[in-house]
Write a protein that holds these residues in place. Structure first.
Motif, PDB file in Angstrom:
ATOM      1  N   GLY A  10       0.819  -1.211   0.000  1.00 17.93           N
ATOM      2  CA  GLY A  10       0.000   0.000   0.000  1.00 17.93           C
ATOM      3  C   GLY A  10       0.850   1.258   0.000  1.00 17.93           C
ATOM      4  O   GLY A  10       0.537   2.237  -0.691  1.00 17.93           O
ATOM      5  N   LEU A  11       1.944   1.220   0.776  1.00 15.78           N
ATOM      6  CA  LEU A  11       2.863   2.353   0.827  1.00 15.78           C
ATOM      7  C   LEU A  11       3.485   2.604  -0.549  1.00 15.78           C
ATOM      8  O   LEU A  11       3.533   3.745  -1.032  1.00 15.78           O
ATOM      9  CB  LEU A  11       3.962   2.074   1.859  1.00 15.78           C
ATOM     10  CG  LEU A  11       5.101   3.103   1.937  1.00 15.78           C
ATOM     11  CD1 LEU A  11       4.570   4.453   2.413  1.00 15.78           C
ATOM     12  CD2 LEU A  11       6.202   2.596   2.867  1.00 15.78           C
ATOM     13  N   ILE A  12       3.942   1.524  -1.183  1.00 15.00           N
ATOM     14  CA  ILE A  12       4.559   1.647  -2.508  1.00 15.00           C
ATOM     15  C   ILE A  12       3.534   2.136  -3.531  1.00 15.00           C
ATOM     16  O   ILE A  12       3.825   3.000  -4.363  1.00 15.00           O
ATOM     17  CB  ILE A  12       5.165   0.299  -2.944  1.00 15.00           C
ATOM     18  CG1 ILE A  12       6.340  -0.065  -2.031  1.00 15.00           C
ATOM     19  CG2 ILE A  12       5.616   0.345  -4.402  1.00 15.00           C
ATOM     20  CD1 ILE A  12       6.841  -1.475  -2.225  1.00 15.00           C
ATOM     21  N   VAL A  29       8.633  -5.584  -8.266  1.00 13.48           N
ATOM     22  CA  VAL A  29      10.017  -5.716  -7.816  1.00 13.48           C
ATOM     23  C   VAL A  29      10.081  -5.887  -6.301  1.00 13.48           C
ATOM     24  O   VAL A  29      10.889  -6.663  -5.786  1.00 13.48           O
ATOM     25  CB  VAL A  29      10.845  -4.497  -8.271  1.00 13.48           C
ATOM     26  CG1 VAL A  29      12.240  -4.532  -7.652  1.00 13.48           C
ATOM     27  CG2 VAL A  29      10.950  -4.463  -9.794  1.00 13.48           C
ATOM     28  N   ALA A  30       9.217  -5.161  -5.575  1.00 17.12           N
ATOM     29  CA  ALA A  30       9.191  -5.289  -4.120  1.00 17.12           C
ATOM     30  C   ALA A  30       8.864  -6.714  -3.706  1.00 17.12           C
ATOM     31  O   ALA A  30       9.445  -7.250  -2.747  1.00 17.12           O
ATOM     32  CB  ALA A  30       8.172  -4.320  -3.524  1.00 17.12           C
ATOM     33  N   SER A  31       7.946  -7.347  -4.429  1.00 16.52           N
ATOM     34  CA  SER A  31       7.603  -8.738  -4.132  1.00 16.52           C
ATOM     35  C   SER A  31       8.817  -9.635  -4.327  1.00 16.52           C
ATOM     36  O   SER A  31       9.106 -10.510  -3.503  1.00 16.52           O
ATOM     37  CB  SER A  31       6.465  -9.202  -5.048  1.00 16.52           C
ATOM     38  OG  SER A  31       5.303  -8.442  -4.838  1.00 16.52           O
ATOM     39  N   ALA A  32       9.539  -9.420  -5.433  1.00 22.18           N
ATOM     40  CA  ALA A  32      10.702 -10.252  -5.728  1.00 22.18           C
ATOM     41  C   ALA A  32      11.815 -10.039  -4.699  1.00 22.18           C
ATOM     42  O   ALA A  32      12.431 -11.005  -4.224  1.00 22.18           O
ATOM     43  CB  ALA A  32      11.215  -9.947  -7.135  1.00 22.18           C
ATOM     44  N   SER A  34      11.593  -8.958  -1.589  1.00 19.82           N
ATOM     45  CA  SER A  34      11.224  -9.372  -0.228  1.00 19.82           C
ATOM     46  C   SER A  34      11.034 -10.877  -0.106  1.00 19.82           C
ATOM     47  O   SER A  34      10.771 -11.380   0.993  1.00 19.82           O
ATOM     48  CB  SER A  34       9.946  -8.647   0.209  1.00 19.82           C
ATOM     49  OG  SER A  34       8.858  -9.013  -0.627  1.00 19.82           O
ATOM     50  N   GLY A  35      11.149 -11.580  -1.233  1.00 23.59           N
ATOM     51  CA  GLY A  35      10.969 -13.029  -1.195  1.00 23.59           C
ATOM     52  C   GLY A  35       9.530 -13.455  -1.072  1.00 23.59           C
ATOM     53  O   GLY A  35       9.237 -14.621  -0.819  1.00 23.59           O
ATOM     54  N   GLN A  36       8.610 -12.519  -1.264  1.00 26.02           N
ATOM     55  CA  GLN A  36       7.192 -12.814  -1.179  1.00 26.02           C
ATOM     56  C   GLN A  36       6.658 -13.150  -2.574  1.00 26.02           C
ATOM     57  O   GLN A  36       7.210 -12.703  -3.582  1.00 26.02           O
ATOM     58  CB  GLN A  36       6.425 -11.611  -0.630  1.00 26.02           C
ATOM     59  CG  GLN A  36       6.823 -11.210   0.773  1.00 26.02           C
ATOM     60  CD  GLN A  36       6.394 -12.220   1.813  1.00 26.02           C
ATOM     61  OE1 GLN A  36       5.314 -12.796   1.737  1.00 26.02           O
ATOM     62  NE2 GLN A  36       7.256 -12.456   2.795  1.00 26.02           N
ATOM     63  N   PRO A  37       5.594 -13.934  -2.673  1.00 27.31           N
ATOM     64  CA  PRO A  37       5.012 -14.223  -3.983  1.00 27.31           C
ATOM     65  C   PRO A  37       4.421 -12.964  -4.603  1.00 27.31           C
ATOM     66  O   PRO A  37       3.985 -12.052  -3.892  1.00 27.31           O
ATOM     67  CB  PRO A  37       3.920 -15.254  -3.661  1.00 27.31           C
ATOM     68  CG  PRO A  37       3.589 -15.035  -2.224  1.00 27.31           C
ATOM     69  CD  PRO A  37       4.875 -14.624  -1.572  1.00 27.31           C
TER      70      PRO A  37
END
Length: 269
Positions: A10-12, A29-32, A34-37
């Motif tokens: 939400g912040l991004i 990119v943030a998902s990648a 942070s290691g999150q799906p």
């Protein structure tokens, strides 16, 4: 989805939706990193309701005037602008329906995002340079052809990495509008597109992510709304005395860094 991760997305979303750097690219990119799906296109479309709320709140008086004028005085400046926003939305509606499968699949590749960041960054620097020092047109001079051209540019933002605001502001600058009016029309044009995408994808998000995702969706949307409002206010003030070249440089550097991370296999596409 963990609530901290939902708040981060939400912040991004709020920070990047209205500045020309591509919110979808940063979320992906943030998902990648942070290691999150990957939260997916559906989740992204739903938390955009937060930034939709931000732009509705920021332009509340303008929107009331536009809607009223569309009925009372459709040929006047405000009434015509309202109808032109509707016309400018048509290209992204058609493109979104035709390319829905690609948008949710292959186009979310980090290679595509890196290429879009770099290509649009270079184009933005060139267009910004051409617009420097020019007096510029106001929105009172906008025509149907202008609205459709800016709408076509908005449809390019279906490709992650392009940026809705970046594409529409650059097209408006090419057409001779001032930076402030280019940004204003860009933000107003985003309202029906974002609302439509959110409504279309809401059911997919709830079904695909499950009922347990409702708190995460609520947190992401709420954070995006608050941060998005602040982002609009800051960006409009910033445009009053700055050019877009800083964002163009950031895009190119970010795209090259992303390609380097992919080549080093730090990230997977």
């Amino acid at each position: 989805m963990a609530l901290w991760y939902a708040a981060l997305l939400g912040l991004i979303q709020g920070l990047t939706e209205f500045i020309p750097v591509s919110s979808t690219a940063h979320l992906r990119v943030a998902s990648a990193l942070s290691g999150q799906p990957d939260a997916g296109a559906a989740y992204t479309a739903v938390i955009q309701f937060g930034t939709l709320a931000a732009v509705l709140a920021f332009y509340a008086r303008d929107l009331v005037a536009l809607v009223g004028a569309m009925v009372r005085d459709p040929g006047g400046a405000d009434g015509r602008l309202g109808w032109l926003i509707g016309a400018g939305t048509l290209p992204i509606v058609v493109a979104g329906l035709v390319l829905k499968k690609q948008i949710e699949g292959d186009l979310r590749s980090l290679y595509v995002i890196a290429a879009a960041l770099i290509a649009v960054g270079i184009a933005m620097a060139i267009i910004d340079h051409l617009a420097a020092g020019r007096a510029g047109r106001g929105l009172g001079t906008i025509t149907l052809a202008d609205a459709m051209m800016i709408g076509l540019a908005q449809s390019l933002a279906l490709v992650p990495g392009v940026s809705r605001s970046g594409a529409t502001i650059c097209m408006a600058l090419l057409l001779g509008f001032t930076r402030s009016d280019a940004a204003r029309f860009s933000f107003l044009l985003s309202i029906p597109a974002v609302a439509g995408a959110g409504i279309l994808e809401a059911r997919t998000a709830f079904v695909g992510l499950g009922r347990d995702a409702i708190p995460a969706l609520a947190v992401g949307t709420g954070v995006a709304a608050v941060v998005g409002y602040a982002s609009i206010a800051w960006f409009l003030r910033w445009l009053g005395s700055h050019q877009l070249v800083g964002f163009a440089v950031y895009r190119v550097v970010a795209g090259l860094a992303l390609l380097a991370a992919l080549a080093a296999r730090v990230l997977r596409p």
